[in-house]
Design an enzyme around this catalytic site. Structure first.
Site: not given
Ligand code: ZN
Length: 175
Positions: A49, A54, A96-97, A138-139, A142
């Site tokens: 995701g 991000q 998380c990236l 989670h997304e 963000h």
């Molecule tokens: Zn994340």
């Protein structure tokens, strides 16, 4: 077809990750090009995701693909996602990236109902549970400037403080 133009990833410590993202109001070719670049970036980074903040863009756009690019037809772009209801509770490990190297169990609702728009502007609704429900939450977080580490207890956060500070320092060029 996209021509694989990946976007720069922003990491923990970047101001854009803490901002409330703005709703998308125009569903045009520019939006669809950006979504395609987000998808390329997601695959490049081997993620499941990715949210627009991000990649430094404070707009309410996420892309999700639980197959890591194996089943391209299952890519799920969600514009302006809105969690309508949430039920149950479960603990699952998240990463998380934007926070490389950190993985922790997070407690969240187990099932969600979400309304969103696709890149053509159509309004859709879906119910999700398990890992998909987890990634959607989670997304969506963000887009409200919330990171998964913000949802950990105080003890875990204290334990991670040094590692998080190191990510933030290298993001801000203070090696
Ligand atoms: Zn994340």
């Amino acid at each position: 077809m996209s021509d694989n133009q990946t976007l720069k990833l922003y990491h923990y410590g970047s101001a854009v990750l803490k901002k409330q993202a703005e709703a998308v109001t125009e569903f045009n070719g520019e939006l669809r090009d950006f979504v395609n670049r987000m998808i390329d970036t997601l695959y490049e980074e081997n993620g499941v995701g990715l949210a627009a903040p991000q990649v430094g863009v404070s707009r309410r756009i996420v892309v999700i693909d639980l197959s890591f690019g194996e089943e391209v037809e299952r890519i799920l772009p969600m514009i302006n996602p809105e969690i309508l209801s949430a039920e149950g509770e479960c603990s699952l490990e998240e990463g998380c990236l934007s926070i490389p190297g950190i993985y922790e169990d997070v407690v969240r609702p187990e099932r969600v109902r979400v309304r969103y728009r696709d890149p053509e502007g159509r309004t859709l609704e879906m119910e999700a549970d398990g890992f998909l429900a987890r990634v959607i939450q989670h997304e969506s977080d963000h887009l409200d400037g919330i990171l998964f580490v913000d949802r950990l207890g105080a003890v875990k956060r204290t334990f991670l403080a040094k590692a998080l500070r190191e990510i933030a320092d290298s993001e801000n060029g203070e090696e």
